[in-house]
Design an enzyme around this catalytic site. Structure first.
Site, PDB file in Angstrom:
ATOM      1  N   GLU A 143       0.866  -1.180   0.000  1.00 22.96           N
ATOM      2  CA  GLU A 143       0.000   0.000   0.000  1.00 22.96           C
ATOM      3  C   GLU A 143       0.903   1.231   0.000  1.00 22.96           C
ATOM      4  O   GLU A 143       1.667   1.443   0.936  1.00 22.96           O
ATOM      5  CB  GLU A 143      -0.925   0.000   1.221  1.00 22.96           C
ATOM      6  CG  GLU A 143      -1.969   1.102   1.183  1.00 22.96           C
ATOM      7  CD  GLU A 143      -2.963   0.961   2.323  1.00 22.96           C
ATOM      8  OE1 GLU A 143      -4.145   0.680   2.050  1.00 22.96           O
ATOM      9  OE2 GLU A 143      -2.551   1.124   3.500  1.00 22.96           O
ATOM     10  N   ALA A 145      -0.128   4.695  -1.002  1.00 25.53           N
ATOM     11  CA  ALA A 145      -0.757   5.919  -0.508  1.00 25.53           C
ATOM     12  C   ALA A 145      -0.750   5.921   1.018  1.00 25.53           C
ATOM     13  O   ALA A 145      -0.959   4.880   1.651  1.00 25.53           O
ATOM     14  CB  ALA A 145      -2.186   6.029  -1.029  1.00 25.53           C
ATOM     15  N   GLY A 342       3.494   9.761   7.321  1.00 22.21           N
ATOM     16  CA  GLY A 342       4.179   8.675   6.635  1.00 22.21           C
ATOM     17  C   GLY A 342       3.431   7.382   6.874  1.00 22.21           C
ATOM     18  O   GLY A 342       2.467   7.336   7.641  1.00 22.21           O
ATOM     19  N   LYS A 343       3.870   6.299   6.245  1.00 23.40           N
ATOM     20  CA  LYS A 343       3.158   5.047   6.369  1.00 23.40           C
ATOM     21  C   LYS A 343       3.316   4.410   7.753  1.00 23.40           C
ATOM     22  O   LYS A 343       2.445   3.693   8.208  1.00 23.40           O
ATOM     23  CB  LYS A 343       3.618   4.047   5.301  1.00 23.40           C
ATOM     24  CG  LYS A 343       3.094   4.310   3.918  1.00 23.40           C
ATOM     25  CD  LYS A 343       1.576   4.373   3.852  1.00 23.40           C
ATOM     26  CE  LYS A 343       0.922   3.016   3.978  1.00 23.40           C
ATOM     27  NZ  LYS A 343      -0.570   3.121   3.858  1.00 23.40           N
ATOM     28  N   VAL A 344       4.429   4.634   8.407  1.00 21.88           N
ATOM     29  CA  VAL A 344       4.636   4.067   9.749  1.00 21.88           C
ATOM     30  C   VAL A 344       4.791   5.226  10.711  1.00 21.88           C
ATOM     31  O   VAL A 344       5.701   6.053  10.559  1.00 21.88           O
ATOM     32  CB  VAL A 344       5.876   3.156   9.806  1.00 21.88           C
ATOM     33  CG1 VAL A 344       6.058   2.593  11.216  1.00 21.88           C
ATOM     34  CG2 VAL A 344       5.762   2.028   8.786  1.00 21.88           C
TER      35      VAL A 344
END
Length: 349
Positions: A143, A145, A342-344
């Site tokens: 993923e 986005a 951000g993603k994390v």
């Protein structure tokens, strides 16, 4: 801005991701049952969108499996570092990446306090998956986005499997229909005249209230967080019971109400009554789901999934995802890369 985004592509990948996740996890119902027999109640550990998934899991476990469930306060473990007797507890940690240190630490803490442990994550081989006695690894694929779409809905699928393993009295065939309902709802939402109208009207207001109750409450919270993170809208996610206890005063011409509900279930009449109250006060109410009753009570409405209440959230969020993606682009925002995210996400330990 372009007329498409990675977020929109990933919304369209959800049915495939859900099918793959169910194929992988439904055969593991018995393993959940083994851990479940050693416990009495469930403690969900999560942050952000995963926390909204946990809200769904909590309602599902309590309404259909007959077990007490609650959401953890990770700071008890990571900041206050307090020990609590968790014997008889099934601790379920939820993280898309499986790499959020606070969530991993809290699951380790729960195990040290006597809990049995489960991880729900898209990160196979991640620290969270390795820390748990049982890892329910979703199959969302990569993923890109920042706003979670397919990782969120596959988490819901994993939690539905968890609920079944803990004894939820439901029809698994309805769960198996969820992916096709996601695809149908994407098409129906994008074809609806109300979609561009809602997007245009939301583009001119500073905020909105997003409300649902019971099993749909997590959907309301998730839609609200999407509007905040990707559209920078001051969106407040509330149970409609809490909304009626004062915050409804903020609903006016500049603050519409977005109301989400399954097409059936005990919370639907209250959602319809709230829509009628909002419109009677001269404010806009946008209905998502809720069948004909909510559509007729709302200023504008989008269809929901043809699924029973217990599994409806797997698809009920889809119109909210599509509104968010279109509204972001309408506002000149890249929905794939909201500012400051951000993603994390790591929080203090």
């Amino acid at each position: 801005m372009t007329d498409t985004s990675r977020m929109r592509s990933e919304i369209g990948e959800q049915a495939t991701a859900l099918n793959a996740t169910l194929d992988a996890l439904l055969p593991r119902v018995a393993e959940v049952g083994v851990l479940g027999r050693e416990t009495r109640q469930v403690l969900f550990i999560a942050r952000g969108s995963s926390d909204n998934a946990a809200v769904y899991g909590s309602y599902l476990v309590q309404t259909h499996a007959g077990r007490l469930a609650t959401l953890a306060s990770p700071s008890i473990a990571t900041t206050y570092k307090k020990k609590i007797d968790l014997s008889g507890v099934l601790a379920v940690a939820i993280s898309q990446s499986g790499r959020t240190e606070e969530i991993v630490e809290t699951l380790d803490w729960a195990a040290g306090c006597g809990a049995r442990t489960v991880a729900v994550t898209n990160g196979e081989g991640s620290p969270l998956a390795e820390a748990a006695q049982l890892a329910l690894v979703t199959r969302a694929g990569d993923e890109i986005a920042v706003p979670a779409t397919k990782t969120y809905t596959t988490q819901l699928a994993a939690l539905a499997v968890l609920g079944i393993g803990l004894g939820a009295e439901v029809d698994i065939a309805d769960l198996r229909r969820a992916p096709e309902e996601v695809d149908r709802l994407i098409a129906a939402t994008e074809a609806a005249d109300a979609l561009p109208e809602i997007v245009e009207e939301l583009a001119s207001v500073p905020g909105a209230v997003v409300s649902g109750r019971g099993i749909a409450y997590g959907t309301a919270l998730e839609f609200a967080i999407k509007l905040k993170e990707a559209c920078y809208l001051h969106a407040m996610g509330l149970s409609y019971a809490d909304l009626l206890h004062g915050p409804i005063a903020v609903v006016d011409d500049d603050t519409p109400a977005i109301l989400v509900a399954a097409d059936s279930g005990p919370t639907l009449p209250g959602t319809v009554a709230l829509a009628e109250r909002v419109t009677a006060a001269g404010a806009k109410a946008y209905g998502i789901g809720g069948g004909r009753m909510l559509a007729e009570a709302s200023t504008r409405a989008l269809p929901g999934p043809d699924l029973p209440e217990w599994v409806a959230p797997l698809a009920l969020i889809v119109p909210g995802q599509l509104i968010t993606e279109r509204l972001a682009r309408r506002l000149g925002i890249d929905p794939d890369m909201p500012r400051g995210l951000g993603k994390v996400t790591q929080t203090d330990q």
